[in-house]
Design an enzyme around this catalytic site. Structure first.
Site, PDB file in Angstrom:
ATOM      1  N   LYS A  91      71.006   7.721  35.971  1.00 18.61           N
ATOM      2  CA  LYS A  91      71.655   6.980  37.056  1.00 18.61           C
ATOM      3  C   LYS A  91      73.150   7.251  37.096  1.00 18.61           C
ATOM      4  O   LYS A  91      73.748   7.358  38.166  1.00 18.61           O
ATOM      5  CB  LYS A  91      71.403   5.477  36.890  1.00 18.61           C
ATOM      6  CG  LYS A  91      69.978   5.035  37.127  1.00 18.61           C
ATOM      7  CD  LYS A  91      69.859   3.528  36.927  1.00 18.61           C
ATOM      8  CE  LYS A  91      68.435   3.048  37.064  1.00 18.61           C
ATOM      9  NZ  LYS A  91      68.315   1.599  36.813  1.00 18.61           N
ATOM     10  N   GLU A 130      65.952  -2.016  36.064  1.00 18.08           N
ATOM     11  CA  GLU A 130      67.305  -2.561  36.075  1.00 18.08           C
ATOM     12  C   GLU A 130      67.893  -2.313  37.466  1.00 18.08           C
ATOM     13  O   GLU A 130      67.874  -1.183  37.945  1.00 18.08           O
ATOM     14  CB  GLU A 130      68.175  -1.873  35.018  1.00 18.08           C
ATOM     15  CG  GLU A 130      69.603  -2.398  34.986  1.00 18.08           C
ATOM     16  CD  GLU A 130      70.498  -1.626  34.021  1.00 18.08           C
ATOM     17  OE1 GLU A 130      71.694  -1.962  33.935  1.00 18.08           O
ATOM     18  OE2 GLU A 130      70.000  -0.674  33.387  1.00 18.08           O
ATOM     19  N   ARG A 134      57.712  10.495  29.071  1.00 20.18           N
ATOM     20  CA  ARG A 134      58.743  10.416  30.102  1.00 20.18           C
ATOM     21  C   ARG A 134      58.592  11.599  31.059  1.00 20.18           C
ATOM     22  O   ARG A 134      58.275  12.713  30.643  1.00 20.18           O
ATOM     23  CB  ARG A 134      60.125  10.451  29.454  1.00 20.18           C
ATOM     24  CG  ARG A 134      61.266  10.463  30.460  1.00 20.18           C
ATOM     25  CD  ARG A 134      62.613  10.477  29.761  1.00 20.18           C
ATOM     26  NE  ARG A 134      63.689  10.594  30.729  1.00 20.18           N
ATOM     27  CZ  ARG A 134      64.976  10.507  30.408  1.00 20.18           C
ATOM     28  NH1 ARG A 134      65.331  10.296  29.166  1.00 20.18           N
ATOM     29  NH2 ARG A 134      65.904  10.626  31.336  1.00 20.18           N
TER      30      ARG A 134
END
Length: 562
Positions: free
Chosen positions: A286, A56, A276
C-alpha cells in the site's frame, strides 16, 4: 491475419475468432477452473465454522486482498458457516472513511457478503480493560526504550530495563499513556512473553502505542491504540471466529497469536495459512502504491495499471475470471509467483463468446480503396454484432464506393490480388498507388462478391468513407515496474517503467456512439477493449483500453513502442 493496435501484422497460433461482453451466459460456457480444496480446516464442524476478512481501511483492496476475502468466503460456505467482515481500524494515521466505503463497495462487486460487519474500534473500551488486566497480572509492562534500541534488543534477545518494573509503576505509566501526557507519549505497552524465544515474534511484542491523531470513527476520544498483534486475537475470539485464515507471511507469528490468547484467558482460535498471492511485475505494498498516487504517476487508486480490484476491473477483467483464477490456485500454502497471462487467459474464455464486434482503423497512414463497381449511393445493412451470439444485438454497417484500409493492410496487397473485405465479400485490387518513397497511398479495384472467401489470403477490416465515423483513442498499457520479482531490499523507484501508457488515434464504426463505460467489445483483428470514456461529442474521442488476452508479451519497457 490480425493487426495489433499499431497496425502491425501479428501471427497468433491457435487464436480464437470469437470475443467479448459481460454476460452471465459467458460463465456457463467457460470450462470449470478449480484448484485443490481437499484440505480440511482443523477441528471444523459443519454449521459451526466462522471465518473473517479483516481489511485495514488504509487503502483500496488489491488482488491479494481479493484472494483472502474469496478464500474466507469459500470455507465459510463449504462448512455452512459464517463469514465476518471486520475493519482493523487501529491506526488513525493511515485510515479514513473513503477507504472504508471503497472496500465495502469492492466486496459487493466481488459478491462477497458477510454475516456481520464490525470494526476493531467497536472493542476499544474492552481492549483497554484487557490491557490493564494483563498489566495487573504481570503479563505486560510499560516500556520507554527508544524505538531503534528496542528493535535491536529484541533481535539480540536482551531484556528491556523496564521489564522488571512493579505492577504499580506500570499502572501509573499506563494511565499517563491513556491520558496522552508528555510522559505517556514516550512509552508503549509490551507483552511480557519470552525474550529468549527462538521465534522472535514472542520477544515481548508491542501491544499499545500512543497516537494523538483523531480516529476516523471515534474522533479524539483515545490517545492510545492497540497493535494488530494485540487486537486481532482478542476480537477474533470474542466475535466467535473459529478459523483465522492468514497469508503465509504471518506464519512465524502463529505462536505469538496463540500465546496472546492464552495470556488473555480467551477461547482458542485456529490459525490456518494460505499462500500469499504474488504477481509478476507488480507492487502490492500500500505504501508503494500510495507513492504512485501521490506523485501523479497514475490516475488514482482505480488506475487500470494498478493491481487494485477497481484497477483490474476497469482494465476489463471480469469478476468471474478473478474468482476462477483465485480458486484455481487451490488451498496451497506454497509460495509462488503468478503470471498475469494466466488470469487474462481465463478472462478471455469468459468474454470471448459473447462480446459485440466492432471495427476500427488506425488514422495514421490509412489508405483509401476505391471500388469502381460499388453502388454510387451509400447503403446500410443491419448485421449481427456477433455471428454466434444473438444476444449481442445488431449493428448498422454502411457500405460506400470508397473505403478506408489500415496502412499495414494496404502495404501487403498486390495488384491483381483478390482479398476479402470482412462483412462484405471479395474484391480484386487492380491498382496500387505509391509515393516516391514506396509507401502505398491509394488503391483501386472492383468488387467480386461471387468470389469465395476460402480462396483469399487476406481478410481485411475496413470502414466506409463517410462523416459518421467516430474518433477513438486506443490505449495500450504496460507494467509500472520493469523487474519481474521485486525483492525486499530492492528500491522500486530504480525499476520504474518510463512509459506505461500509449494512445493511438483511430476511426471507429458509428455504432460505437452507443457504448457505455465499462462495456467490453472486440475490435475485429485487433483484440478486446473496454470502454473507459464513452461518446460525448464528435471532437472528443471515445477511449478504449486494450484488454490483455493471455498471449505472452515482450518485457516491460519493450511492449509499448511504435
Amino acid at each position: 491475419m490480425l493487426l495489433d493496435v499499431f497496425g502491425r501484422h501479428v501471427v497468433i497460433k491457435g487464436s480464437s475468432k470469437a470475443d467479448v461482453s459481460l454476460n452471465k451466459e459467458a460463465a456457463k460456457r467457460t470450462e470449470k477452473v478449480e484448484g485443490s480444496f481437499d484440505i480440511d480446516l482443523p477441528d471444523a464442524e459443519i454449521g459451526k465454522v466462522c471465518t473473517r476478512f479483516p481489511p485495514e481501511p488504509s487503502g483500496y483492496l488489491h488482488i491479494g486482498h481479493a484472494k483472502a476475502a474469496l478464500l474466507n468466503q469459500y470455507f465459510a460456505n463449504k462448512y455452512h458457516g459464517r463469514l465476518l467482515i471486520r475493519f482493523d481500524d487501529t491506526n488513525p494515521a493511515k485510515e479514513n472513511n473513503e477507504f472504508v466505503e471503497s472496500i465495502l463497495e469492492d466486496l459487493e462487486t466481488l459478491c462477497i457478503k458477510g454475516d456481520m460487519l464490525s470494526y476493531t474500534s467497536d472493542y476499544f473500551p474492552d481492549l483497554l480493560k484487557m490491557a490493564e488486566k494483563l498489566i495487573r497480572e504481570g503479563k505486560a509492562y510499560i516500556d520507554d526504550t527508544p524505538k531503534e534500541q528496542m528493535r535491536k534488543e529484541r533481535m539480540d534477545g536482551i531484556e528491556s530495563k523496564c521489564r522488571g518494573q512493579t505492577v504499580e509503576e506500570n499502572i501509573a505509566l499506563w494511565k499517563e499513556m491513556v491520558a496522552g501526557t508528555e510522559r505517556g507519549l514516550q512509552c508503549c505497552l509490551r507483552g511480557k512473553l519470552d525474550m529468549q524465544a527462538v521465534n522472535k515474534s514472542l520477544r515481548d511484542p508491542v501491544y499499545y502505542r500512543c497516537n494523538p491523531i483523531p480516529h476516523h470513527r471515534v474522533g479524539a476520544k483515545y490517545k492510545v491504540y492497540p497493535t494488530y498483534d494485540f487486537a486481532c486475537p482478542y476480537v477474533d475470539s470474542i466475535e466467535g471466529v473459529t478459523h483465522a485464515l492468514r497469508s503465509s507471511e504471518y506464519h512465524d507469528r502463529q505462536d505469538q497469536y496463540y500465546r496472546v490468547l492464552q495470556d488473555m484467558g480467551l477461547r482458542k482460535v485456529h490459525v490456518w495459512d494460505f499462500s500469499r498471492l504474488n504477481m509478476t511485475y507488480t507492487l502490492l505494498s500500500k505504501r508503494k502504491l500510495q507513492w504512485f498516487v501521490d506523485n501523479g504517476k497514475v490516475d488514482g487508486w482505480d488506475d487500470p495499471r494498478f493491481p487494485t480490484v477497481r484497477g483490474i476491473l476497469r482494465r476489463g477483467l471480469t469478476v468471474e475470471a478473478l474468482k476462477q483464477f483465485i480458486l484455481s490456485q487451490g488451498a496451497s500454502k506454497n509460495l509462488n509467483l503468478m503470471e498475469w497471462d494466466k488470469l487474462w487467459t481465463i478472462n478471455k474464455k469468459i468474454i470471448d463468446p459473447v462480446c459485440p464486434r466492432h471495427t476500427a482503423v488506425v488514422k495514421e497512414g490509412r489508405v483509401l480503396f476505391v471500388l469502381r463497381n460499388a453502388p454510387d449511393q451509400p447503403f446500410v445493412k443491419i448485421i449481427p454484432k456477433h455471428k454466434k451470439w444473438e444476444a449481442a444485438g445488431k449493428k448498422a454497417t454502411t457500405f460506400t464506393k470508397q473505403i478506408w484500409l489500415e496502412a499495414a493492410d494496404a502495404a501487403v496487397v498486390a495488384e491483381g490480388e483478390e482479398v476479402t473485405l470482412m462483412d462484405w465479400g471479395n474484391a480484386v485490387v487492380e491498382r496500387v498507388q505509391k509515393d516516391d518513397n514506396g509507401k502505398v497511398v491509394g488503391l483501386e479495384g472492383r468488387l467480386h462478391l461471387e468470389g469465395s472467401v476460402k480462396t483469399t489470403k487476406l481478410k481485411l477490416t475496413w470502414l466506409a468513407d463517410f462523416s459518421e465515423l467516430v474518433n477513438l483513442s486506443l490505449v495500450e498499457l504496460d507494467y509500472l515496474i520493469t523487474k519481474k520479482k521485486l525483492e525486499e531490499e530492492d528500491d522500486f523507484m530504480s525499476v520504474l517503467n518510463p512509459t506505461t501508457r500509449l494512445e493511438i488515434e483511430a476511426f471507429g464504426d458509428a455504432n460505437m456512439r452507443n457504448l457505455k463505460r465499462g462495456e467490453i467489445i472486440q475490435l475485429e483483428r485487433k483484440g478486446y477493449y473496454i470502454c473507459d470514456l464513452p461518446y460525448i461529442r464528435a471532437s472528443k474521442p471515445i477511449v478504449l483500453l486494450a484488454i490483455p488476452d493471455g498471449r505472452q508479451r515482450p518485457p516491460p519497457g519493450q511492449f509499448i513502442q511504435k
